[in-house]
Motif scaffolding. Structure first.
Motif, PDB file in Angstrom:
ATOM      1  N   ASP A 158       0.831  -1.204   0.000  1.00  0.00           N
ATOM      2  CA  ASP A 158       0.000   0.000   0.000  1.00  0.00           C
ATOM      3  C   ASP A 158       0.878   1.272   0.000  1.00  0.00           C
ATOM      4  N   ASN A 159       1.886   1.262   0.857  1.00  0.00           N
ATOM      5  CA  ASN A 159       2.831   2.388   0.898  1.00  0.00           C
ATOM      6  C   ASN A 159       3.555   2.524  -0.440  1.00  0.00           C
ATOM      7  N   ALA A 160       3.976   1.381  -0.993  1.00  0.00           N
ATOM      8  CA  ALA A 160       4.707   1.410  -2.261  1.00  0.00           C
ATOM      9  C   ALA A 160       3.850   2.072  -3.345  1.00  0.00           C
ATOM     10  N   ILE A 161       2.542   1.743  -3.360  1.00  0.00           N
ATOM     11  CA  ILE A 161       1.642   2.347  -4.357  1.00  0.00           C
ATOM     12  C   ILE A 161       1.463   3.835  -4.060  1.00  0.00           C
ATOM     13  N   LYS A 162       1.220   4.125  -2.769  1.00  0.00           N
ATOM     14  CA  LYS A 162       0.968   5.506  -2.356  1.00  0.00           C
ATOM     15  C   LYS A 162       2.121   6.443  -2.744  1.00  0.00           C
ATOM     16  N   PHE A 163       3.354   5.947  -2.633  1.00  0.00           N
ATOM     17  CA  PHE A 163       4.509   6.811  -2.867  1.00  0.00           C
ATOM     18  C   PHE A 163       5.204   6.553  -4.205  1.00  0.00           C
ATOM     19  N   LYS A 186       9.831  -3.669  -3.976  1.00  0.00           N
ATOM     20  CA  LYS A 186      10.716  -2.625  -4.498  1.00  0.00           C
ATOM     21  C   LYS A 186       9.926  -1.642  -5.360  1.00  0.00           C
ATOM     22  N   ASP A 187       9.969  -0.373  -4.976  1.00  0.00           N
ATOM     23  CA  ASP A 187       9.302   0.627  -5.816  1.00  0.00           C
ATOM     24  C   ASP A 187      10.309   1.650  -6.326  1.00  0.00           C
ATOM     25  N   THR A 188       9.892   2.374  -7.363  1.00  0.00           N
ATOM     26  CA  THR A 188      10.770   3.415  -7.920  1.00  0.00           C
ATOM     27  C   THR A 188      10.119   4.774  -7.689  1.00  0.00           C
ATOM     28  N   GLY A 213      -2.205   9.714   6.961  1.00  0.00           N
ATOM     29  CA  GLY A 213      -1.984   8.531   7.783  1.00  0.00           C
ATOM     30  C   GLY A 213      -1.500   8.888   9.170  1.00  0.00           C
ATOM     31  N   THR A 214      -1.290   7.844   9.937  1.00  0.00           N
ATOM     32  CA  THR A 214      -0.966   8.033  11.345  1.00  0.00           C
ATOM     33  C   THR A 214       0.484   7.714  11.659  1.00  0.00           C
ATOM     34  N   GLY A 215       1.169   7.079  10.710  1.00  0.00           N
ATOM     35  CA  GLY A 215       2.527   6.638  10.989  1.00  0.00           C
ATOM     36  C   GLY A 215       2.543   5.346  11.805  1.00  0.00           C
ATOM     37  N   LEU A 216       1.356   4.789  12.033  1.00  0.00           N
ATOM     38  CA  LEU A 216       1.291   3.550  12.817  1.00  0.00           C
ATOM     39  C   LEU A 216       1.594   2.330  11.955  1.00  0.00           C
ATOM     40  N   GLY A 217       1.326   2.458  10.641  1.00  0.00           N
ATOM     41  CA  GLY A 217       1.423   1.310   9.736  1.00  0.00           C
ATOM     42  C   GLY A 217       2.742   0.558   9.844  1.00  0.00           C
ATOM     43  N   LEU A 218       3.833   1.268   9.665  1.00  0.00           N
ATOM     44  CA  LEU A 218       5.138   0.595   9.685  1.00  0.00           C
ATOM     45  C   LEU A 218       5.535   0.139  11.079  1.00  0.00           C
ATOM     46  N   ALA A 219       5.104   0.903  12.088  1.00  0.00           N
ATOM     47  CA  ALA A 219       5.408   0.495  13.466  1.00  0.00           C
ATOM     48  C   ALA A 219       4.737  -0.849  13.753  1.00  0.00           C
TER      49      ALA A 219
END
Ligand code: ADP
Length: 265
Positions: A158-163, A186-188, A213-219
């Motif tokens: 999800d993060n990879a798509i978002k960014f 792996k994203d570019t 977002g909350t920054g909780l995802g990766l934590a």
């Protein structure tokens, strides 16, 4: 026998330690303040939408199509709220060592394919292609909690798509070692600066909030992987892209799940 100088040295050390602890407390309070501010914002946005639309619809006088649009927004924003609250509950459970894993044999290749289907519409909107590569012919079985591992990879993808930029490719690469499987996403995309990457890795809320977002995802992701006795690493370069690598223990043929893995507390 101690001489006076020793005490002076030890006192100096103690003072330095106390000073360090004080700085850490200030820093962790700052992290908490930032977190409360971002979570409040994240909660307020859907609530505003729900309140606005419910008040509008209560006034009446709308045709079927308009009413449907309003109801759909209310439903979507409610889902968003539920997702946020679930994220907060997961985080709190992990913090208190109360997250229980249901360990079994998980076909990681299948799980990644499932995730690709789940995010398909989101990726399609930005014309992003997801490619599964590496060990894809033979099933790669890891030891883990299927639902929680899905949560882990959904968050990363999800993060990879978002960014990621439009019209780009995200690679999901599976490789198998003797004891573990490694999955790289792996994203570019926009990437993360060295300083921000340090903050993102430095557990929890010291993130840049540009993407919302909350920054909780990766934590949560990081703690879930660790609970699986796996490892997670993130490499990134600003303007070039990001690679997140997760290593998970393989499920040995005929092996029982580790005795303590079903109960983190
Ligand atoms: P959130 O739950 O707010 O999305 P995460 O904990 O998942 O936060 O991610 C923290 C931050 O790390 C994001 O806000 C973003 O700044 C950065 N980040 C995560 N993944 C990527 C990526 N693939 N590319 C660029 N930045 C990323």
């Amino acid at each position: 026998v101690r001489v006076k100088g020793d005490y002076a040295y030890e006192l100096g050390e103690l003072a330095a330690t106390l000073n360090f602890m004080a700085q850490e407390i200030v820093r962790s309070n700052q992290i908490k303040d930032d977190f409360i501010s971002s979570i409040s914002h994240e909660l307020r946005t859907p609530l505003t939408g729900i309140k606005g639309w419910s008040e509008t619809l209560t006034m009446g006088g709308f045709d079927k199509e308009e009413t449907e649009i309003g109801m759909k927004i209310i439903s979507k924003e409610t889902d968003r709220l539920i997702g946020l609250v679930e994220e907060m509950l997961d985080f709190s459970k992990l913090q208190q060592n109360e997250m229980k894993l249901v360990i079994g044999s998980v076909n990681i290749t299948e799980l990644l394919q499932e995730i690709m289907l789940n995010v398909w519409a989101k990726a399609e909107q930005k014309q992003i292609h997801l490619k599964l590569e590496g060990e894809t012919e033979q099933p790669v079985m890891v030891s883990g909690d299927a639902n929680r591992l899905k949560q882990v990879f959904l968050n990363i993808v999800d993060n990879a798509i978002k960014f990621s930029h439009e019209n780009s490719i995200i690679y999901l690469v599976v490789s198998k070692g003797d004891e573990s499987a490694t999955i790289s996403v792996k994203d570019t995309g926009i990437g993360i600066s060295e300083e921000n990457l340090r903050r993102v890795k430095d557990r929890f809320f010291q993130v840049n909030h540009q993407g919302g977002g909350t920054g909780l995802g990766l934590a949560i992701t990081q703690q879930l992987v660790e609970l699986h006795k796996g490892t997670i690493n993130m490499e990134s370069e600003l303007g070039t892209g990001t690679t997140v690598q997760v290593t998970l223990p393989l499920m040995k043929a005929g092996a029982e799940p580790p005795a303590d893995s079903g109960d983190a507390g």
